[in-house]
Design a protein around this motif. Structure first.
Motif, PDB file in Angstrom:
ATOM      1  N   ASN A   1      29.007 -51.804 -13.820  1.00 34.31           N
ATOM      2  CA  ASN A   1      27.697 -51.193 -13.648  1.00 34.31           C
ATOM      3  C   ASN A   1      27.081 -50.993 -15.026  1.00 34.31           C
ATOM      4  O   ASN A   1      27.771 -50.606 -15.974  1.00 34.31           O
ATOM      5  N   ARG A   2      25.787 -51.238 -15.152  1.00 35.73           N
ATOM      6  CA  ARG A   2      25.150 -51.186 -16.462  1.00 35.73           C
ATOM      7  C   ARG A   2      24.686 -49.769 -16.817  1.00 35.73           C
ATOM      8  O   ARG A   2      24.261 -48.997 -15.956  1.00 35.73           O
ATOM      9  N   GLY A   3      24.754 -49.469 -18.101  1.00 37.59           N
ATOM     10  CA  GLY A   3      24.264 -48.199 -18.603  1.00 37.59           C
ATOM     11  C   GLY A   3      25.160 -47.644 -19.688  1.00 37.59           C
ATOM     12  O   GLY A   3      26.257 -48.163 -19.947  1.00 37.59           O
ATOM     13  N   VAL A   4      24.695 -46.580 -20.336  1.00 38.72           N
ATOM     14  CA  VAL A   4      25.462 -45.945 -21.420  1.00 38.72           C
ATOM     15  C   VAL A   4      25.704 -44.466 -21.153  1.00 38.72           C
ATOM     16  O   VAL A   4      26.290 -43.783 -21.991  1.00 38.72           O
ATOM     17  N   TRP A   5      25.247 -43.968 -20.002  1.00 38.21           N
ATOM     18  CA  TRP A   5      25.439 -42.559 -19.663  1.00 38.21           C
ATOM     19  C   TRP A   5      26.741 -42.427 -18.894  1.00 38.21           C
ATOM     20  O   TRP A   5      26.916 -43.003 -17.828  1.00 38.21           O
ATOM     21  N   GLN A   6      27.696 -41.659 -19.447  1.00 39.29           N
ATOM     22  CA  GLN A   6      29.021 -41.508 -18.845  1.00 39.29           C
ATOM     23  C   GLN A   6      29.219 -40.060 -18.408  1.00 39.29           C
ATOM     24  O   GLN A   6      28.871 -39.132 -19.138  1.00 39.29           O
ATOM     25  N   GLU A   7      29.816 -39.894 -17.218  1.00 32.64           N
ATOM     26  CA  GLU A   7      29.997 -38.569 -16.648  1.00 32.64           C
ATOM     27  C   GLU A   7      31.463 -38.347 -16.264  1.00 32.64           C
ATOM     28  O   GLU A   7      32.133 -39.287 -15.822  1.00 32.64           O
ATOM     29  N   PRO A   8      31.955 -37.118 -16.403  1.00 29.11           N
ATOM     30  CA  PRO A   8      33.355 -36.846 -16.038  1.00 29.11           C
ATOM     31  C   PRO A   8      33.677 -37.238 -14.606  1.00 29.11           C
ATOM     32  O   PRO A   8      34.768 -37.767 -14.327  1.00 29.11           O
ATOM     33  N   GLY A   9      32.748 -36.995 -13.686  1.00 29.81           N
ATOM     34  CA  GLY A   9      32.995 -37.316 -12.291  1.00 29.81           C
ATOM     35  C   GLY A   9      32.917 -38.790 -11.970  1.00 29.81           C
ATOM     36  O   GLY A   9      33.226 -39.194 -10.852  1.00 29.81           O
ATOM     37  N   ALA A  10      32.513 -39.608 -12.947  1.00 31.81           N
ATOM     38  CA  ALA A  10      32.422 -41.057 -12.742  1.00 31.81           C
ATOM     39  C   ALA A  10      33.380 -41.790 -13.683  1.00 31.81           C
ATOM     40  O   ALA A  10      33.114 -42.924 -14.079  1.00 31.81           O
ATOM     41  N   ARG A  11      34.469 -41.156 -14.022  1.00 28.62           N
ATOM     42  CA  ARG A  11      35.418 -41.755 -14.981  1.00 28.62           C
ATOM     43  C   ARG A  11      36.131 -42.981 -14.423  1.00 28.62           C
ATOM     44  O   ARG A  11      36.742 -43.747 -15.170  1.00 28.62           O
ATOM     45  N   TYR A  12      36.098 -43.179 -13.102  1.00 26.83           N
ATOM     46  CA  TYR A  12      36.729 -44.362 -12.515  1.00 26.83           C
ATOM     47  C   TYR A  12      35.706 -45.468 -12.230  1.00 26.83           C
ATOM     48  O   TYR A  12      36.002 -46.421 -11.506  1.00 26.83           O
ATOM     49  N   ARG A  13      34.553 -45.349 -12.821  1.00 25.10           N
ATOM     50  CA  ARG A  13      33.536 -46.404 -12.779  1.00 25.10           C
ATOM     51  C   ARG A  13      32.648 -46.280 -14.022  1.00 25.10           C
ATOM     52  O   ARG A  13      31.437 -46.148 -13.931  1.00 25.10           O
ATOM     53  N   LEU A  14      33.293 -46.345 -15.182  1.00 22.97           N
ATOM     54  CA  LEU A  14      32.554 -46.267 -16.442  1.00 22.97           C
ATOM     55  C   LEU A  14      31.523 -47.389 -16.524  1.00 22.97           C
ATOM     56  O   LEU A  14      31.801 -48.540 -16.182  1.00 22.97           O
ATOM     57  N   ARG A  15      30.336 -47.047 -16.986  1.00 22.46           N
ATOM     58  CA  ARG A  15      29.260 -48.026 -17.115  1.00 22.46           C
ATOM     59  C   ARG A  15      29.426 -48.846 -18.396  1.00 22.46           C
ATOM     60  O   ARG A  15      30.068 -48.402 -19.350  1.00 22.46           O
ATOM     61  N   VAL A  16      28.796 -50.010 -18.414  1.00 23.13           N
ATOM     62  CA  VAL A  16      28.970 -50.913 -19.543  1.00 23.13           C
ATOM     63  C   VAL A  16      27.640 -51.504 -19.996  1.00 23.13           C
ATOM     64  O   VAL A  16      26.645 -51.498 -19.271  1.00 23.13           O
ATOM     65  N   SER A  17      27.666 -52.035 -21.220  1.00 22.27           N
ATOM     66  CA  SER A  17      26.635 -52.950 -21.713  1.00 22.27           C
ATOM     67  C   SER A  17      27.322 -54.285 -21.964  1.00 22.27           C
ATOM     68  O   SER A  17      28.331 -54.334 -22.687  1.00 22.27           O
ATOM     69  N   ARG A  18      26.806 -55.321 -21.366  1.00 26.85           N
ATOM     70  CA  ARG A  18      27.459 -56.626 -21.514  1.00 26.85           C
ATOM     71  C   ARG A  18      26.923 -57.353 -22.743  1.00 26.85           C
ATOM     72  O   ARG A  18      25.699 -57.463 -22.944  1.00 26.85           O
TER      73      ARG A  18
END
Length: 355
Positions: A301-318
């Protein structure tokens, strides 16, 4: 008495002039202070035709006794070149706040290789398969130079988990570099470039790539160099997501759990992060990843905003093959003709265009 009056008046006037002169020399004015940040009153500056600077000179009038202050007087003289002005305000880089969501770019790559000149003779399908997974070596070097020049600091997924769960600090401008699958350039090319910049990265390796694309000994050397090793399944198969028929929970547990077990036994370090093959995940797979002992997982998933509750789907920049290649042409990719401003890479890192 009347005859001597003019003499007395003249004498008193001369004494007044001498006293005024001594006062000016002995006591610095508002324009001449003992501080290097002295300011100059409007009147004397207007009489100077060139820039000015302050420097020390001995007092032109001898002091009647020890006067330490006199040696500190600064006199204005014309200067050929003005001194550089100091910055008005320092640039402050805020530190992330522990236990809170944060802006954290996670760069997503596969291999860093030269683009072979004969690629122009390949079939279209072969070209696409190669280019889809590749970043040119010179582009990667320029990207790492850009990160260093802009004061980015690499961290690993486990550092972010510790930041969220234990309040462990992160450096200013944190960033995670990640690579998927497992290829020879991880050891031969990427590792030396990272070490030359003082950077680390998380390498998500599929077990079926070890022994063919990269060796256990090479992975051990990467661990010893401070790199993180994550899991990318046993057989490098997408388990769910998109148009894929979800694998059974038993298959998911094997692919996720066995990869962790083998990597930890062979490398002697905790393997605490994984990357979903094909970027596919669902609630079942995320739950199995957590149950298997991983503390984070990276999706696509794209983006740079990371949240503790979403640690099993960290966002990326390709990071892709055409990033900052001038004109986006194959010839320029082969010859590595880059945009010197690295504007595309900057947009990946800042999240304005995560790819």
């Amino acid at each position: 008495m009347k005859a001597h009056a003019p003499v007395i008046i003249a004498t008193l006037a001369a004494a007044s002039v001498l006293l005024a002169s001594a006062a000016l020399v002995g006591t610095p004015s508002a324009a001449l202070t003992h501080d290097s940040s002295a300011t100059v009153s409007a009147k004397p500056v207007a009489t100077l035709a060139s820039p000015i600077r302050l420097h020390r000179m001995p007092s032109p009038i001898p002091a009647p006794g020890p006067t330490p202050e006199r040696a500190s007087i600064r006199f204005l003289t014309p200067a050929a070149t003005p001194p550089p002005a100091p910055p008005l305000t320092p640039v402050l880089i805020p530190l992330p706040v522990p236990r809170q969501p944060l802006t954290l770019p996670v760069l997503y790559m596969h291999q860093v290789v030269p683009i072979p000149p004969d690629i122009v003779n390949w079939s279209g399908a072969s070209q696409q398969a190669f280019l889809r997974q590749s970043v040119p070596v010179c582009a990667f070097m320029a990207q790492m130079d850009w990160l260093a020049a802009h004061s980015y600091h690499t961290v690993l997924p486990r550092d972010v988990v510790a930041f969220w769960d234990q309040g462990a600090p992160l450096p200013a401008n944190p960033i995670i570099l990640t690579f998927d699958d497992g290829s020879p350039d991880w050891y031969s090319t990427i590792l030396p470039i990272l070490q030359g910049h003082g950077f680390t990265a998380e390498f998500y390796v599929a077990l079926d790539h070890i022994g063919t694309s990269i060796s256990w000994d090479q992975l051990r050397e990467m661990v010893a160099a401070g790199m993180g090793i994550g899991a990318h399944d046993v057989n490098h198969v997408q388990l769910t997501g998109g148009s894929v028929v979800p694998a059974s929970p038993e298959v998911m547990r094997f692919e996720v759990g066995e990869a962790k077990r083998v990597l930890e036994n062979q490398l002697g370090v905790p393997v605490d992060s994984m990357s979903y093959v094909g970027g596919g995940y669902d609630a079942t797979l995320m739950g199995i990843v957590q149950e298997s002992g991983y503390s984070s997982a990276r999706a696509v998933n794209r983006g740079v905003w990371q949240e503790p509750g979403a640690r099993y789907r960290l966002r990326v920049s390709r990071i892709g093959i055409w990033d900052d290649i001038v004109g986006g042409t194959l010839d320029n990719a082969i010859n590595c003709i880059l945009d010197p401003a690295m504007s595309t890479f900057e947009s990946r890192v800042t999240g304005t265009n995560p790819g």
